[in-house]
Design a protein around this motif. Structure first.
Motif, mmCIF file in Angstrom:
data_model
loop_
_atom_site.group_PDB
_atom_site.id
_atom_site.type_symbol
_atom_site.label_atom_id
_atom_site.label_comp_id
_atom_site.label_asym_id
_atom_site.label_seq_id
_atom_site.Cartn_x
_atom_site.Cartn_y
_atom_site.Cartn_z
ATOM 1 N N TRP A 174 -12.148 5.436 5.432
ATOM 2 C CA TRP A 174 -12.889 4.571 4.517
ATOM 3 C C TRP A 174 -12.291 3.178 4.495
ATOM 4 N N GLN A 175 -13.165 2.179 4.361
ATOM 5 C CA GLN A 175 -12.743 0.782 4.315
ATOM 6 C C GLN A 175 -12.706 0.229 2.898
ATOM 7 N N GLY A 176 -13.028 1.050 1.919
ATOM 8 C CA GLY A 176 -13.013 0.590 0.538
ATOM 9 C C GLY A 176 -13.262 1.732 -0.417
ATOM 10 N N LEU A 177 -12.980 1.494 -1.714
ATOM 11 C CA LEU A 177 -13.217 2.496 -2.758
ATOM 12 C C LEU A 177 -14.040 1.869 -3.866
ATOM 13 N N HIS A 178 -14.935 2.672 -4.450
ATOM 14 C CA HIS A 178 -15.658 2.277 -5.656
ATOM 15 C C HIS A 178 -15.348 3.331 -6.704
ATOM 16 N N LEU A 179 -14.740 2.934 -7.820
ATOM 17 C CA LEU A 179 -14.225 3.879 -8.809
ATOM 18 C C LEU A 179 -15.182 4.041 -9.980
ATOM 19 N N THR A 180 -15.323 5.282 -10.472
ATOM 20 C CA THR A 180 -16.081 5.567 -11.686
ATOM 21 C C THR A 180 -15.243 6.492 -12.553
ATOM 22 N N LEU A 214 -3.731 2.031 -8.977
ATOM 23 C CA LEU A 214 -2.302 1.851 -8.719
ATOM 24 C C LEU A 214 -1.840 2.684 -7.529
ATOM 25 N N GLU A 215 -2.297 3.938 -7.456
ATOM 26 C CA GLU A 215 -1.896 4.801 -6.348
ATOM 27 C C GLU A 215 -2.402 4.247 -5.016
ATOM 28 N N ALA A 216 -3.651 3.763 -5.009
ATOM 29 C CA ALA A 216 -4.238 3.242 -3.776
ATOM 30 C C ALA A 216 -3.517 1.982 -3.302
ATOM 31 N N ILE A 217 -3.114 1.123 -4.237
ATOM 32 C CA ILE A 217 -2.453 -0.130 -3.869
ATOM 33 C C ILE A 217 -0.989 0.096 -3.526
ATOM 34 N N LEU A 218 -0.269 0.808 -4.399
ATOM 35 C CA LEU A 218 1.172 0.974 -4.216
ATOM 36 C C LEU A 218 1.505 1.846 -3.005
ATOM 37 N N SER A 219 0.601 2.783 -2.661
ATOM 38 C CA SER A 219 0.832 3.618 -1.476
ATOM 39 C C SER A 219 0.551 2.864 -0.181
ATOM 40 N N GLY A 220 -0.088 1.703 -0.292
ATOM 41 C CA GLY A 220 -0.426 0.919 0.889
ATOM 42 C C GLY A 220 -1.691 1.379 1.585
ATOM 43 N N ALA A 221 -2.421 2.325 0.960
ATOM 44 C CA ALA A 221 -3.633 2.854 1.593
ATOM 45 C C ALA A 221 -4.770 1.840 1.583
ATOM 46 N N PHE A 222 -4.868 1.028 0.511
ATOM 47 C CA PHE A 222 -5.949 0.049 0.390
ATOM 48 C C PHE A 222 -5.396 -1.250 -0.178
ATOM 49 N N ALA A 266 -1.322 -5.900 -17.412
ATOM 50 C CA ALA A 266 -0.193 -4.973 -17.308
ATOM 51 C C ALA A 266 -0.185 -4.274 -15.953
ATOM 52 N N VAL A 267 -1.374 -3.897 -15.474
ATOM 53 C CA VAL A 267 -1.470 -3.240 -14.164
ATOM 54 C C VAL A 267 -1.034 -4.191 -13.060
ATOM 55 N N LEU A 268 -1.454 -5.442 -13.147
ATOM 56 C CA LEU A 268 -1.060 -6.426 -12.146
ATOM 57 C C LEU A 268 0.441 -6.691 -12.174
ATOM 58 N N GLU A 269 1.032 -6.618 -13.380
ATOM 59 C CA GLU A 269 2.484 -6.793 -13.485
ATOM 60 C C GLU A 269 3.219 -5.662 -12.766
ATOM 61 N N VAL A 270 2.695 -4.436 -12.905
ATOM 62 C CA VAL A 270 3.295 -3.296 -12.211
ATOM 63 C C VAL A 270 3.253 -3.508 -10.705
ATOM 64 N N ILE A 271 2.111 -3.980 -10.217
ATOM 65 C CA ILE A 271 1.965 -4.235 -8.778
ATOM 66 C C ILE A 271 2.928 -5.324 -8.336
ATOM 67 N N ARG A 272 3.082 -6.375 -9.161
ATOM 68 C CA ARG A 272 4.014 -7.448 -8.840
ATOM 69 C C ARG A 272 5.441 -6.915 -8.687
ATOM 70 N N ASP A 273 5.821 -6.031 -9.615
ATOM 71 C CA ASP A 273 7.182 -5.505 -9.595
ATOM 72 C C ASP A 273 7.430 -4.618 -8.379
ATOM 73 N N CYS A 274 6.439 -3.768 -8.066
ATOM 74 C CA CYS A 274 6.613 -2.786 -6.978
ATOM 75 C C CYS A 274 6.271 -3.344 -5.603
ATOM 76 N N LYS A 275 5.344 -4.311 -5.574
ATOM 77 C CA LYS A 275 4.894 -4.873 -4.298
ATOM 78 C C LYS A 275 4.946 -6.403 -4.360
ATOM 79 N N PRO A 276 6.129 -6.979 -4.430
ATOM 80 C CA PRO A 276 6.215 -8.447 -4.537
ATOM 81 C C PRO A 276 5.627 -9.172 -3.339
ATOM 82 N N ALA A 277 5.541 -8.481 -2.196
ATOM 83 C CA ALA A 277 5.004 -9.123 -0.991
ATOM 84 C C ALA A 277 3.526 -9.475 -1.130
ATOM 85 N N LEU A 278 2.819 -8.828 -2.077
ATOM 86 C CA LEU A 278 1.395 -9.105 -2.251
ATOM 87 C C LEU A 278 1.166 -10.508 -2.820
#
Length: 438
Positions: free
Chosen positions: A353-359, A370-378, A391-403
């Protein structure tokens, strides 16, 4: 439909060829040959859509450089009739998306080539209706002590090795086709070995295709046209003969056996129009479930094909009682646990898959996001249906500063927001890259 093609050829000096020229042409790059002082420039080649070098774990880092790799392969040979490289050419199933084709190719290279000590220079040529890959391989073992190539590996020249590659390529293709919910399958065996009463076609090749583009008819293409017409006539004759058979010519016991087999979907006749759909579904289930069991062997206790209120799906029963439901283009989970979400994301990656749509609820969607981004899958822009909080974006910043998320507002505006329900469960659907609405 998907076609089977795997050919192996050698790059030898007796034919006036060099590994540097072959690598430059296939990759659409410029390579200088240190041995002959020639420079091969194919940077104008437009059809190359993917290029990457795969090497065993013990290979020195410089082998990941295309020019250094093939110059070293040339310098390792002193004979005038030396075999410098080996090439595997494969046809990629058109039923698979480009990302699924890459997954297929990389899995084959890892399991069949680099695991045996070869360095593989892999290139995809994305020609219209003919996507294919060139895999250029080294012919010598890696010598760690001398930081280069060692002895020739003669085992890679064996007929048994060729047959293994042919068989494994068919298995890898069929696995990816099954995961992609395609009914197409390929077979590495000859038509005779498959028991098919058909005349095999001949390989047309690049020269004949070039002639056809210029309006020049080639004998090979005309020959193939005649073969296809003959095979089509034979197939129509078989269908006509089958349609003339009357059910009342069978005794009552034979009729009862046939109906029993059909009702259980065990041995259905693929030419029977009324049961063709059930036949395809039965074949699909028998090949798909073992694949899911193999992929999620460390996560699940079994896979069941079940009927739900929205259709047939494959239920993946996880260790600990969780469940993931695979509907083809939609993945659902039962309880929203971390284990279910991880398996759902892994399944989406396996499907290419090239993308996810969440419901679902905001809590559920934030967990999946968070799982999709932090795992590097998407990537962030590949996920829609959810507006990430600060808050979610802050978590991503902390775990994935390269983004490097510089501005929350710019990121948030790129997501489609849907009304969430009150439950903790939800679904993950195959998505498309969102259009930014600024």
């Amino acid at each position: 439909m998907a076609i089977y093609h795997l050919s192996v050829k050698l790059i030898t000096r007796t034919t006036g060829r060099s590994a540097t020229a072959a690598a430059a042409y296939r990759a659409g790059e410029q390579i200088h040959d240190n041995r002959t002082a020639q420079t091969f420039d194919y940077t104008r080649k437009k059809e190359v859509s993917y290029r990457r070098i795969f090497a065993p774990p013990n290979a020195p880092q410089w082998m990941k450089d295309r020019e250094q790799l093939w110059n070293a392969a040339e310098q390792a040979e002193s004979r005038k009739d030396a075999q410098i490289a080996r090439e595997i050419e494969v046809a990629l199933p058109i039923e698979l998306s480009p990302s699924q084709q890459i997954i297929l190719l990389e899995r084959f290279v890892h399991t069949q080539l680099t695991s045996k000590g070869m360095v593989a220079d892999v290139v995809i040529h994305n020609k219209k209706n003919n996507p294919h890959a060139h895999i250029l391989l080294t012919t010598r073992d890696i010598n760690i002590t001398h930081d280069g190539f060692g002895q020739k590996n003669r085992a890679w020249n064996s007929k048994e090795q060729l047959e293994e590659w042919r068989e494994q390529w068919a298995k890898h293709c069929n696995r990816r086709l099954s995961i992609a919910s395609s009914k197409s399958r390929i077979d590495h065996r000859s038509l005779q070995d498959q028991g098919l009463d058909q005349i095999p076609t001949v390989h047309v090749g690049a020269n004949c295709n070039a002639m056809n583009k210029r309006g020049i008819s080639s004998k090979r293409k005309e020959f193939n046209t005649l073969i296809k017409e003959k095979n089509m006539i034979n197939e129509k004759s078989k269908q006509l003969i089958a349609s003339l058979k009357l059910d009342d010519e069978m005794n009552p016991i034979q009729q009862e056996i046939v109906q029993a087999k059909k009702s259980k979907h065990l041995f259905l006749n693929p030419t029977d129009f009324n049961n063709s759909k059930k036949y395809r579904e039965a074949i699909f289930a028998r090949t798909y479930i073992p694949i899911l069991l193999e992929i999620f062997a460390d996560y699940c206790t079994g896979v069941d094909e079940i009927e739900t209120e929205i259709g047939t799906c494959f239920q993946i029963n996880l260790n600990g009682g969780g469940k993931v439901y695979d509907y083809g283009s939609q993945i659902k989970i039962a309880n929203g646990t971390d284990a279910e979400i991880k398996v759902a994301i892994k399944l989406a990656v396996e499907k290419g898959w090239q993308g996810l749509h969440l419901t679902g609820s905001d809590e559920f969607k934030s967990q999946v996001f968070l799982e999709a981004i932090l795992s590097g899958a998407f990537r962030l822009e590949q996920i829609t249906g959810y507006k990430p909080s600060k808050a979610v974006l802050e978590v991503i910043r902390d775990c994935k500063p390269a983004l490097k998320i510089a501005n929350e507002s710019n990121v948030i505006k790129s997501y489609v927001v849907e009304k969430s329900d009150d439950s903790g469960t939800g679904s993950v659907e195959q998505g498309h890259l969102p259009r930014l609405k600024i």
